[in-house]
Design a protein around this motif. Structure first.
Motif, PDB file in Angstrom:
ATOM      1  N   ILE A  96      25.196  48.168  26.869  1.00  0.00           N
ATOM      2  CA  ILE A  96      24.033  47.407  27.340  1.00  0.00           C
ATOM      3  C   ILE A  96      23.904  46.104  26.575  1.00  0.00           C
ATOM      4  CG2 ILE A  96      21.514  47.433  27.493  1.00  0.00           C
ATOM      5  CD1 ILE A  96      21.736  50.483  27.964  1.00  0.00           C
ATOM      6  N   GLU A  97      24.113  46.158  25.259  1.00  0.00           N
ATOM      7  CA  GLU A  97      24.041  44.942  24.445  1.00  0.00           C
ATOM      8  C   GLU A  97      25.144  43.956  24.824  1.00  0.00           C
ATOM      9  OE1 GLU A  97      24.229  46.484  20.510  1.00  0.00           O
ATOM     10  OE2 GLU A  97      22.152  47.203  20.507  1.00  0.00           O
ATOM     11  N   ALA A  98      26.303  44.477  25.242  1.00  0.00           N
ATOM     12  CA  ALA A  98      27.410  43.599  25.647  1.00  0.00           C
ATOM     13  C   ALA A  98      27.152  42.961  27.006  1.00  0.00           C
ATOM     14  CB  ALA A  98      28.718  44.388  25.688  1.00  0.00           C
ATOM     15  N   GLY A  99      26.247  43.560  27.799  1.00  0.00           N
ATOM     16  CA  GLY A  99      25.919  42.961  29.090  1.00  0.00           C
ATOM     17  C   GLY A  99      25.953  43.902  30.275  1.00  0.00           C
ATOM     18  N   ALA A 100      26.235  45.193  30.069  1.00  0.00           N
ATOM     19  CA  ALA A 100      26.289  46.145  31.187  1.00  0.00           C
ATOM     20  C   ALA A 100      24.884  46.388  31.750  1.00  0.00           C
ATOM     21  CB  ALA A 100      26.909  47.459  30.743  1.00  0.00           C
ATOM     22  N   LEU A 101      24.812  46.532  33.081  1.00  0.00           N
ATOM     23  CA  LEU A 101      23.541  46.818  33.742  1.00  0.00           C
ATOM     24  C   LEU A 101      23.440  48.265  34.202  1.00  0.00           C
ATOM     25  CD1 LEU A 101      22.991  43.625  35.946  1.00  0.00           C
ATOM     26  CD2 LEU A 101      21.961  44.196  33.750  1.00  0.00           C
ATOM     27  N   GLY A 102      24.551  48.987  34.193  1.00  0.00           N
ATOM     28  CA  GLY A 102      24.542  50.382  34.603  1.00  0.00           C
ATOM     29  C   GLY A 102      25.543  51.177  33.801  1.00  0.00           C
ATOM     30  N   TYR A 103      25.300  52.493  33.683  1.00  0.00           N
ATOM     31  CA  TYR A 103      26.191  53.346  32.885  1.00  0.00           C
ATOM     32  C   TYR A 103      26.205  54.732  33.507  1.00  0.00           C
ATOM     33  CZ  TYR A 103      28.673  54.649  28.583  1.00  0.00           C
ATOM     34  OH  TYR A 103      29.614  55.039  27.659  1.00  0.00           O
ATOM     35  N   ILE A 104      27.358  55.115  34.052  1.00  0.00           N
ATOM     36  CA  ILE A 104      27.512  56.415  34.711  1.00  0.00           C
ATOM     37  C   ILE A 104      28.526  57.251  33.940  1.00  0.00           C
ATOM     38  CG2 ILE A 104      28.144  57.608  36.838  1.00  0.00           C
ATOM     39  CD1 ILE A 104      25.666  55.892  37.145  1.00  0.00           C
TER      40      ILE A 104
END
Length: 225
Positions: A96-104
């Motif tokens: 998330i800190e790197a820039g991801a908006l979703g995590y599955i």
């Protein structure tokens, strides 16, 4: 059409993602690779846009976090969805800190990943319920460890949520997708997205995870220890 770059080292999983993208009329394949180096090459190609990065974290020559950061630099409008076997809080927060908006989590990957991508492009932040719970617990623990300020600011007045917004919020907290919420409510996905956009605004948040955390903090949702 949204152009999708797939970064996955497992051939079977990579083929599955590629077929999902190929079947969607709203998506086009920008590349399908298995290493950080090849992903960097794809992102560096002049004149070729990448709208969505679908990446694993554990890659043979490095971490998917490197790819996320590169995509953020070279394609500022690119949105990242991580699908990984790593479900621990540190990897999720780092993504998330790197820039991801979703995590599955791969064990909870949907049958049609294209729909998840389209939900993200429509403003959502897809995250596996199991991972969301872990991250919320971790975030709450971090907040509890921070010493309170000398003088607490006055509470922020939030506009009340409508009955339908409260129902949608409860379904989000239980891990339902936009389509599942629409089916349960007997409305269109567009209407669900409108409710979510409104409750995001009222709660002053930008993702499902933040909405659930803020609503729990404000007593709108039950706490789960």
């Amino acid at each position: 059409m949204w152009r999708v770059l797939i970064v996955e080292d497992d051939p079977e999983m990579r083929s599955f993602f590629e077929s999902c993208v190929a079947r969607s009329p709203a998506l086009a394949l920008a590349g399908c690779v298995g290493t950080v180096a090849h992903a960097r090459d794809c992102l560096a190609r002049p004149g070729e846009g990448v709208d969505v990065l679908l990446t694993d974290l554990g890659l043979p020559d490095g971490s998917g976090l490197e790819v996320i950061r590169q995509a953020r630099l070279t394609h500022p409008d690119c949105e990242t969805l991580v699908i990984s076997m790593f479900g621990d809080e540190d990897n999720v927060l780092a993504s998330i800190e790197a820039g991801a908006l979703g995590y599955i989590h791969k064990d909870a990957a949907p049958e049609d990943i294209a729909q998840t991508i389209l939900e993200m492009k429509a403003g959502g932040s897809p995250i596996s319920p199991m991972i969301a719970r872990r991250v919320l617990t971790k975030y709450a623990a971090r907040q509890a460890a921070v010493p309170p300020p000398a003088a607490a600011p006055p509470p922020v007045e939030r506009p009340p949520l409508s009955r339908r917004e409260q129902e949608v919020l409860g379904l989000i907290a239980r891990g339902f997708s936009y389509q599942e919420i629409a089916n349960l409510q007997g409305v269109s996905v567009h209407t669900v997205q409108a409710h979510i956009k409104s409750l995001y605004s009222k709660l002053a948040v930008h993702s499902k995870m933040e909405a659930v955390f803020e609503a729990t903090r404000m007593g709108m949702l039950p706490r789960h220890d």
